[in-house]
Design an enzyme around this catalytic site. Structure first.
Site, short mmCIF file in Angstrom:
data_model
loop_
_atom_site.label_atom_id
_atom_site.label_comp_id
_atom_site.label_asym_id
_atom_site.label_seq_id
_atom_site.Cartn_x
_atom_site.Cartn_y
_atom_site.Cartn_z
N CYS A 89 23.60 -32.86 0.62
CA CYS A 89 23.12 -34.05 1.35
C CYS A 89 21.84 -34.63 0.77
CB CYS A 89 22.89 -33.70 2.81
SG CYS A 89 24.31 -33.00 3.67
N HIS A 150 17.25 -37.33 6.34
CA HIS A 150 17.32 -36.08 5.57
C HIS A 150 16.56 -36.12 4.25
CE1 HIS A 150 20.04 -32.28 4.97
NE2 HIS A 150 18.77 -32.00 5.21
#
Length: 605
Positions: A89, A150
């Site tokens: 990610c 993130h």
């Protein structure tokens, strides 16, 4: 020749000149319309999390219902070899925003952990990195990120927000600064518990042996150990264990929270109607900014675990909670209660002035299995491996682009493309200049999307496992072959599986991998499943291909510059002074200011 004849000739010439003038004006008008239609468009970027390429109907799935996402494919372009810049990610999203391999920005880890896990870590996307949101904002775009970030939050204090979305070109943020984890949802298990238990046992054993050894040494009078020193060591040990226990016991409150801009509005995060709330924010942003160009990044939490789905979708798919989550995300792409995101664009006459892109940050996490044995990971189709690996299943992701009147509907493009290509594509469309002081690894997709060229500009793509160069893809200009070499591959556990089920994800070094000399070689045009490595006996150009790729690796390596490691252990660990809390630690960091966004019941049809 009479004066009547002269008059007739004069009238004829005037008509011809008038017609010529009319055609000239018409041509200029058409030209100006075409120019307008492909400049300063609205940009809507829809990013799924851990979605497999085999989860969508437009990529061959026949059991999950994804009609709205399939509509994007029908009305636009389907990229069949769209590659994420990383199979994890954090680095993949850094590459997407900057158009650069994550190794260039320090967003690729040399340690085992390749993503941010805590809200109070100090690492993140460096402020000197240029994102497409920064450049579009400078061009007058309204910019918003809704959903998962993130890419870090703070550096030195809990309010400097150096890595926050608002520091990277977004005007508006509504979402999570870290990620969705099992630990965020009660009853869904923990991604930390197994590892923490192992390390805690080892730590307690070491401390116990040390304490007993010091006591024995003291009492046999080999040398005297002051009781104050023993007491101090015991106190430090107890405090450290207490902090660890407190942190993991309250992990959900400390790391799983919802923010609007710089303010926490829900801590801990509630999953109730969460997808509807994200979708509502997206539609409201479009409605607020429909009179000016806008950039919207809607970054879904679906389908990363912990899985969730609202009442109207729960239990409705043929693939358990994972299928429910995919179908709810498809609903979000299309619908919000009485309308649709795509229809919102049409209601404001924005469709022909809006580029819509749908993709995933990496492939499906195939090792995700719940404590009850239910599969919580997706499908990567025919492709091997999944998230955390550079087998095709980990990096070949959906790539759909829709722009009526500009991009031909129903088109398929098989050439290699990258999620890094979105950066130069939308920057150029917005009339901004690409940065000249750094290497941009992505390429403008518009010539390919509009059929002006038939080959991608990506001759080579470099596939990193964290900060380690794992594989290289080569698509020669004069060939249909797509060669791919692996310098090392992950050791699957169990051996006959297609993933690293014992460790939950695959790692990139040491005993977790097998080195290959010579490298493994595949031709993806003939073997997309990466089943049978080629050899000098089965491919007569074997060593020639390896030689070309090795030269490309050397050139690529020379282009890299030393940068700060944003995913070092020092930048990854939890730092209490960076912790955000909307109330106080004594109130267990609890608040809920998002209740006014509660939505009425929705219908999946």
């Amino acid at each position: 020749m009479t004066w009547v004849t002269h008059l007739q000739m004069l009238l004829l010439a005037t008509k011809k000149m008038g017609l010529l003038l009319f055609l000239t004006v018409l041509q200029c008008a058409i030209s100006s319309v075409n120019t307008y239609s492909v400049s300063n468009p609205n940009v809507v970027l829809l990013i799924a999390d851990d979605l497999g390429i085999g989860d969508l109907g437009c990529y061959g799935n026949r059991t999950l219902r994804t009609p709205h996402i399939d509509r994007l494919a029908k009305e636009g372009v389907t990229l069949t070899q769209h590659i994420a810049a990383s199979p994890l990610c954090t680095p993949s999203r850094a590459a997407f925003l900057t158009g650069r391999y994550p190794i260039r920005s320090g967003m690729a880890a040399f340690s085992r952990v390749g993503v941010f896990l805590f809200s109070a870590s100090s690492g993140g996307l460096p402020s000197e990195e240029i994102t497409f949101s920064k450049l579009l904002k400078q061009r007058g775009y309204a910019t918003a990120l809704i959903g998962k970030w993130h890419l870090g939050m703070n550096c030195e204090s809990n309010n400097d927000f150096c890595h926050h979305p608002l520091s990277h070109g977004f005007d508006y943020f509504y979402g999570l600064t870290v990620t969705n984890l099992r630990d965020c949802k009660p009853g869904q298990g923990s991604v930390f518990l197994k590892g923490v238990q192992m390390y805690l046992v080892i730590l307690i054993q070491i401390l116990g042996v040390t304490a007993v050894s010091l006591a024995v040494v003291h009492y046999v009078s080999f040398f005297k150990v002051p009781f104050e020193a023993l007491g101090f060591c015991l106190l430090i040990t107890c405090i450290s264990l207490a902090v660890l226990i407190f942190f993991f016991y309250h992990f959900r409150h400390l790391n799983c929270f919802l923010m609007r801009d710089h303010q926490i509005i829900q801590q801990p995060l509630s999953y109730e109607n969460l997808t509807q709330r994200l979708t509502t924010e997206a539609v409201r942003f479009i409605e607020r900014n429909h009179n000016a160009p806008f950039l919207l990044v809607l970054s879904y939490l679906h389908v990363h675990t912990a899985l969730y789905a609202s009442k109207m979708f729960r239990g409705k798919s043929r693939h358990g909670l994972y299928g429910d989550a995919v179908e709810e995300m498809d609903w979000s792409v299309g619908m919000l209660i009485l309308g649709q995101i795509l229809d919102v664009l049409e209601n404001y006459n924005l469709s022909n002035r809006s580029l819509v892109y749908f993709s995933s940050d990496q492939g499906a996490h195939i090792e995700e299995i719940s404590s009850s044995g239910e599969v919580h990971g997706g499908c990567n189709g025919i492709y091997k491996g999944g998230k955390s690996t550079n087998w095709e299943g980990g990096i070949r992701v959906p790539g759909l682009l829709r722009w009526p009147g500009v991009i031909h509907a129903g088109t398929y493009i098989d050439d290699p493309t990258s999620n890094m290509d979105i950066f130069p594509t939308i920057v150029k469309l917005a009339g901004a200049q690409l940065p000249y002081d750094r290497i941009i690894d992505g390429h403008d997709l518009m010539p390919l999307l509009q059929g002006k060229v038939i080959r991608s500009k990506h001759e080579f793509l470099f596939h990193y496992c964290n900060a380690y160069l794992n594989a290289v893809r080569w698509h020669p200009r004069n060939s249909e072959s797509v060669w791919k070499v692996f310098f090392f591959t992950p050791n699957f556990t169990p051996e006959d599986s297609s993933g690293c089920y014992d460790s939950h994800v695959c790692f990139c070094y040491g005993g977790f991998i097998t080195q290959h000399d010579p490298p493994l070689l595949f031709d993806l045009s003939r073997d997309p499943e990466e089943k049978v490595p080629l050899t000098p006996e089965t491919e007569n150009r074997f060593y020639e291909i390896l030689s070309v790729i090795q030269l490309a690796v050397e050139n690529h390596t020379r282009s890299l510059q030393a940068v700060s490691d944003q995913l070092s252990w020092n930048n990854l660990v939890w730092k209490p002074w960076l912790q955000l809390c909307c109330s106080s630690f004594f109130q267990f960091c609890y608040c809920d200011y998002d209740s006014e966004n509660s939505l009425p019941e929705v219908h999946s049809g």
